[in-house]
Motif scaffolding. Structure first.
Motif, PDB file in Angstrom:
ATOM      1  N   ALA A  53      -8.537 -20.673  21.823  1.00  0.00           N
ATOM      2  CA  ALA A  53      -8.103 -21.809  21.014  1.00  0.00           C
ATOM      3  C   ALA A  53      -9.327 -22.424  20.349  1.00  0.00           C
ATOM      4  CB  ALA A  53      -7.381 -22.848  21.869  1.00  0.00           C
ATOM      5  N   LEU A  54      -9.218 -22.653  19.023  1.00  0.00           N
ATOM      6  CA  LEU A  54     -10.291 -23.249  18.242  1.00  0.00           C
ATOM      7  C   LEU A  54      -9.808 -24.560  17.655  1.00  0.00           C
ATOM      8  CD1 LEU A  54     -11.506 -20.092  16.291  1.00  0.00           C
ATOM      9  CD2 LEU A  54     -12.737 -21.214  18.131  1.00  0.00           C
ATOM     10  N   ALA A  55     -10.747 -25.490  17.473  1.00  0.00           N
ATOM     11  CA  ALA A  55     -10.427 -26.780  16.870  1.00  0.00           C
ATOM     12  C   ALA A  55     -11.544 -27.171  15.920  1.00  0.00           C
ATOM     13  CB  ALA A  55     -10.247 -27.845  17.956  1.00  0.00           C
ATOM     14  N   TYR A  56     -11.140 -27.843  14.813  1.00  0.00           N
ATOM     15  CA  TYR A  56     -12.140 -28.295  13.849  1.00  0.00           C
ATOM     16  C   TYR A  56     -11.596 -29.508  13.110  1.00  0.00           C
ATOM     17  CZ  TYR A  56     -15.680 -28.320  10.210  1.00  0.00           C
ATOM     18  OH  TYR A  56     -16.695 -28.685   9.373  1.00  0.00           O
ATOM     19  N   ASN A  57     -12.497 -30.477  12.917  1.00  0.00           N
ATOM     20  CA  ASN A  57     -12.187 -31.685  12.156  1.00  0.00           C
ATOM     21  C   ASN A  57     -13.172 -31.757  11.007  1.00  0.00           C
ATOM     22  OD1 ASN A  57     -12.159 -34.477  11.226  1.00  0.00           O
ATOM     23  ND2 ASN A  57     -10.939 -34.921  13.043  1.00  0.00           N
ATOM     24  N   SER A  58     -12.678 -31.577   9.776  1.00  0.00           N
ATOM     25  CA  SER A  58     -13.557 -31.519   8.606  1.00  0.00           C
ATOM     26  C   SER A  58     -14.196 -32.876   8.317  1.00  0.00           C
ATOM     27  CB  SER A  58     -12.761 -31.036   7.389  1.00  0.00           C
ATOM     28  OG  SER A  58     -11.649 -31.877   7.154  1.00  0.00           O
ATOM     29  N   GLU A  59     -13.523 -33.982   8.618  1.00  0.00           N
ATOM     30  CA  GLU A  59     -14.085 -35.308   8.334  1.00  0.00           C
ATOM     31  C   GLU A  59     -15.274 -35.605   9.239  1.00  0.00           C
ATOM     32  OE1 GLU A  59     -10.961 -38.093   8.679  1.00  0.00           O
ATOM     33  OE2 GLU A  59      -9.830 -37.324   6.934  1.00  0.00           O
ATOM     34  N   LEU A  60     -15.140 -35.249  10.509  1.00  0.00           N
ATOM     35  CA  LEU A  60     -16.227 -35.516  11.459  1.00  0.00           C
ATOM     36  C   LEU A  60     -17.205 -34.361  11.575  1.00  0.00           C
ATOM     37  CD1 LEU A  60     -14.121 -37.127  14.351  1.00  0.00           C
ATOM     38  CD2 LEU A  60     -15.385 -38.295  12.528  1.00  0.00           C
TER      39      LEU A  60
ATOM     40  N   ASN B  89     -12.597 -34.840  22.302  1.00  0.00           N
ATOM     41  CA  ASN B  89     -13.879 -34.298  21.863  1.00  0.00           C
ATOM     42  C   ASN B  89     -14.920 -34.423  22.968  1.00  0.00           C
ATOM     43  OD1 ASN B  89     -14.456 -36.992  21.892  1.00  0.00           O
ATOM     44  ND2 ASN B  89     -14.892 -37.171  19.713  1.00  0.00           N
ATOM     45  N   ASP B  90     -16.165 -34.031  22.648  1.00  0.00           N
ATOM     46  CA  ASP B  90     -17.215 -34.033  23.664  1.00  0.00           C
ATOM     47  C   ASP B  90     -17.624 -35.432  24.100  1.00  0.00           C
ATOM     48  OD1 ASP B  90     -18.238 -34.709  21.262  1.00  0.00           O
ATOM     49  OD2 ASP B  90     -19.911 -33.301  21.268  1.00  0.00           O
ATOM     50  N   LYS B  91     -17.225 -36.474  23.357  1.00  0.00           N
ATOM     51  CA  LYS B  91     -17.519 -37.857  23.742  1.00  0.00           C
ATOM     52  C   LYS B  91     -16.383 -38.504  24.521  1.00  0.00           C
ATOM     53  CE  LYS B  91     -20.488 -38.588  19.715  1.00  0.00           C
ATOM     54  NZ  LYS B  91     -20.739 -39.429  18.508  1.00  0.00           N
ATOM     55  N   GLY B  92     -15.337 -37.757  24.784  1.00  0.00           N
ATOM     56  CA  GLY B  92     -14.205 -38.288  25.527  1.00  0.00           C
ATOM     57  C   GLY B  92     -13.196 -39.018  24.674  1.00  0.00           C
ATOM     58  N   GLU B  93     -13.289 -38.922  23.347  1.00  0.00           N
ATOM     59  CA  GLU B  93     -12.368 -39.596  22.440  1.00  0.00           C
ATOM     60  C   GLU B  93     -11.224 -38.663  22.061  1.00  0.00           C
ATOM     61  OE1 GLU B  93     -15.933 -42.143  20.234  1.00  0.00           O
ATOM     62  OE2 GLU B  93     -14.913 -40.504  19.200  1.00  0.00           O
ATOM     63  N   ILE B  94     -10.025 -39.214  21.930  1.00  0.00           N
ATOM     64  CA  ILE B  94      -8.847 -38.444  21.532  1.00  0.00           C
ATOM     65  C   ILE B  94      -8.711 -38.538  20.020  1.00  0.00           C
ATOM     66  CG2 ILE B  94      -6.367 -38.179  21.785  1.00  0.00           C
ATOM     67  CD1 ILE B  94      -6.566 -39.442  24.514  1.00  0.00           C
ATOM     68  N   ILE B  95      -8.909 -37.420  19.337  1.00  0.00           N
ATOM     69  CA  ILE B  95      -8.900 -37.365  17.877  1.00  0.00           C
ATOM     70  C   ILE B  95      -8.049 -36.173  17.459  1.00  0.00           C
ATOM     71  CG2 ILE B  95     -10.331 -37.165  15.789  1.00  0.00           C
ATOM     72  CD1 ILE B  95     -12.649 -38.291  17.370  1.00  0.00           C
ATOM     73  N   ASP B  96      -7.385 -36.317  16.309  1.00  0.00           N
ATOM     74  CA  ASP B  96      -6.584 -35.219  15.770  1.00  0.00           C
ATOM     75  C   ASP B  96      -7.499 -34.158  15.161  1.00  0.00           C
ATOM     76  OD1 ASP B  96      -4.237 -36.393  16.524  1.00  0.00           O
ATOM     77  OD2 ASP B  96      -3.958 -37.450  14.624  1.00  0.00           O
ATOM     78  N   PHE B  97      -7.317 -32.918  15.600  1.00  0.00           N
ATOM     79  CA  PHE B  97      -8.085 -31.783  15.111  1.00  0.00           C
ATOM     80  C   PHE B  97      -7.121 -30.726  14.591  1.00  0.00           C
ATOM     81  CE2 PHE B  97     -11.441 -33.724  17.425  1.00  0.00           C
ATOM     82  CZ  PHE B  97     -12.638 -33.161  17.017  1.00  0.00           C
ATOM     83  N   ASN B  98      -7.619 -29.894  13.702  1.00  0.00           N
ATOM     84  CA  ASN B  98      -6.885 -28.690  13.313  1.00  0.00           C
ATOM     85  C   ASN B  98      -7.107 -27.633  14.395  1.00  0.00           C
ATOM     86  OD1 ASN B  98      -5.854 -29.651  10.850  1.00  0.00           O
ATOM     87  ND2 ASN B  98      -7.805 -29.232   9.828  1.00  0.00           N
ATOM     88  N   VAL B  99      -6.036 -27.207  15.043  1.00  0.00           N
ATOM     89  CA  VAL B  99      -6.119 -26.317  16.192  1.00  0.00           C
ATOM     90  C   VAL B  99      -5.503 -24.976  15.817  1.00  0.00           C
ATOM     91  CG1 VAL B  99      -5.452 -25.949  18.599  1.00  0.00           C
ATOM     92  CG2 VAL B  99      -6.042 -28.246  17.798  1.00  0.00           C
ATOM     93  N   LEU B 100      -6.187 -23.906  16.205  1.00  0.00           N
ATOM     94  CA  LEU B 100      -5.717 -22.550  15.968  1.00  0.00           C
ATOM     95  C   LEU B 100      -5.739 -21.797  17.287  1.00  0.00           C
ATOM     96  CD1 LEU B 100      -4.903 -20.262  13.993  1.00  0.00           C
ATOM     97  CD2 LEU B 100      -7.329 -19.701  13.826  1.00  0.00           C
ATOM     98  N   ASN B 101      -4.583 -21.273  17.685  1.00  0.00           N
ATOM     99  CA  ASN B 101      -4.461 -20.481  18.912  1.00  0.00           C
ATOM    100  C   ASN B 101      -4.515 -19.001  18.561  1.00  0.00           C
ATOM    101  OD1 ASN B 101      -4.114 -22.686  20.743  1.00  0.00           O
ATOM    102  ND2 ASN B 101      -2.010 -22.904  20.013  1.00  0.00           N
ATOM    103  N   LEU B 102      -5.480 -18.312  19.111  1.00  0.00           N
ATOM    104  CA  LEU B 102      -5.640 -16.875  18.910  1.00  0.00           C
ATOM    105  C   LEU B 102      -5.499 -16.187  20.257  1.00  0.00           C
ATOM    106  CD1 LEU B 102      -8.741 -16.887  16.520  1.00  0.00           C
ATOM    107  CD2 LEU B 102      -6.364 -16.487  15.897  1.00  0.00           C
ATOM    108  N   GLY B 103      -4.264 -15.922  20.624  1.00  0.00           N
ATOM    109  CA  GLY B 103      -4.041 -15.323  21.942  1.00  0.00           C
ATOM    110  C   GLY B 103      -4.471 -16.292  23.023  1.00  0.00           C
ATOM    111  N   PRO B 104      -5.348 -15.869  23.928  1.00  0.00           N
ATOM    112  CA  PRO B 104      -5.807 -16.778  24.973  1.00  0.00           C
ATOM    113  C   PRO B 104      -6.881 -17.751  24.497  1.00  0.00           C
ATOM    114  CG  PRO B 104      -6.818 -14.634  25.254  1.00  0.00           C
ATOM    115  CD  PRO B 104      -5.837 -14.497  24.125  1.00  0.00           C
TER     116      PRO B 104
END
Length: 429
Positions: A168-175, A151-166
């Motif tokens: 890539a989107l990520a979202y974490n509903s809890e955070l 993430n933007d703070k440099g922490e490694i967190i599990d996100f829901n990732v969606l690849n749309l061609g080139p």
């Protein structure tokens, strides 16, 4: 007679009715025969059309067979040069396909070691194309997958990732965090691009995750917009790119600014010479102190000289001496602004030459393949030119305005002094 007439009329009517019934029957029979004939013609036309289409297909197949036979015949007599050219084209096509496949595997971070030979060459195999097919199918029908993201703070967190061609989107509903992903060189995990998504855009992204429909913000330049965002410089960092020659240019710019402000303030405070200077003198009693009220500055000094001295060469010399002293005071430090306007672009040109020399030295050492290596010298060359022009153009304009103001004051005062030199104020009194 009447009885005979009615008998003849009855016989004629009976014959006419019989002829009409026969004619109607013939018309009906003709229509039936015509309908059968049209049906027969349609059936025959359909049969002929089917036969024609079959014949055309047979002709097309025969043409293809003839083309194949002719090509095979031509290949039997093909020359060595043509065969070599064909082999070369096949090899180029094979190399291009290998490069495309290798680039796709590298972009998707897929292992290529299992598909390389001992010499390190990429070997195309059915299993490789199965992997490509699987990846392309996932690209065509993407779905959210849970993956580790930085993430933007440099922490490694599990996100829901969606690849749309080139993309890539990520979202974490809890955070309630998410955004666009980017992958840096020699980095296994993707990063969320910071300072891109606002709160409203994150809400749209959450709706898109939950419902599968919504508005999302993406980078149509595929990474170039992010580079431009990080490449934006402030004033200090932009000046620092100019190197050592940016400092003297800024010093001359500061000197020019101070001289312009001081000299402009001084010229604004100086009283303007009167256009009707002699007429005012003739209307005022110079033996009293009344002229001190109507005249100020340089004009008052000229009147003092004229009052204390009669018309003579001595008075003219004193007037000329005062005008020279006044001219020096008016034009003093004007040359500083003009000098800064002339020196600043020359320093910018000197910085340009220095930066280009540095660029050519880098190109001679490291070659022209790495643009970042030679960009420093080019930045120095362009920034110093820019700074030189930024200092020179306003300085040149202000120098012209100040010189015009000074020249106007000197010209009017000299004209009044010439008129005053011929006026005998004592006799006028």
């Amino acid at each position: 007679m009447r009885l005979l007439f009615f008998a003849l009329l009855f016989c004629f009517s009976a014959n006419t009715a019989a002829d009409s019934s026969v004619l109607s029957e013939r018309v009906v029979n003709s229509k039936l025969a015509l309908s059968k004939l049209q049906q027969t013609i349609n059936e025959e036309s359909l049969q002929y059309q089917t036969r024609l289409e079959q014949s055309l297909r047979e002709v097309e197949a025969l043409r293809a067979q003839a083309e194949s036979i002719r090509r095979a015949s031509d290949e039997k007599v093909i020359s060595y040069e043509q065969l070599s050219e064909r082999v070369r084209a096949w090899r180029e096509q094979d190399n291009y396909q290998r490069m495309v496949v290798q680039s796709f595997f590298e972009q998707q971070n897929l292992a290529l070691s299992a598909f390389k030979s001992k010499n390190g060459d990429l070997t195309l195999s059915p299993s490789m194309f199965e992997i490509l097919k699987h990846e392309l199918v996932n690209k065509i029908s993407p779905n959210w997958q849970e993956k580790p993201v930085v993430n933007d703070k440099g922490e490694i967190i599990d996100f829901n990732v969606l690849n749309l061609g080139p993309l890539a989107l990520a979202y974490n509903s809890e955070l309630a965090q998410g955004g666009l992903l980017t992958r840096k060189i020699n980095q296994t995990l993707p990063n969320i691009i910071p300072n891109i998504y606002t709160e409203s855009q994150l809400e749209h992204l959450a709706t898109f995750v939950d419902t599968g429909a919504g508005f999302i913000t993406f980078d149509p330049t595929l990474g170039n917009a992010e580079k431009l965002l990080h490449k934006q410089d402030n004033v200090i960092s932009h000046i620092q790119k100019g190197g050592v020659w940016a400092l003297p240019i800024l010093i001359f710019g500061l000197i020019s600014l101070i001289a312009t402000l001081v000299k402009g303030y001084q010229l604004l405070l100086m009283p303007k010479p009167s256009n009707d200077f002699i007429e005012k003198i003739k209307q005022i009693d110079v033996s009293s102190l009344e002229f001190n009220i109507h005249f100020k500055g340089a004009e008052k000094a000229l009147i003092d000289i004229a009052v204390n001295n009669p018309v003579s060469e001595h008075r003219d010399d004193q007037l000329v001496a005062f005008l020279m002293q006044y001219r020096y005071r008016v034009e003093n430090y004007l040359g500083v602004v003009a000098t800064s306007a002339a020196i600043a672009p020359l320093l910018g040109l000197l910085g340009t030459v220095s930066g280009m020399i540095n660029t050519f030295m880098m190109m001679n050492t490291f070659g022209t393949g790495d643009a970042a290596t030679v960009s420093g010298g080019i930045s120095e060359a362009l920034v110093t030119t820019e700074l030189g022009l930024i200092v020179a153009i306003p300085s040149l304009i202000m120098s012209a305005l100040l010189n015009r103001k000074a020249k106007s004051l000197n010209t009017k005062l000299e004209a009044n002094a010439i008129k005053l030199s011929k006026l005998d104020i004592l006799s006028h009194e």
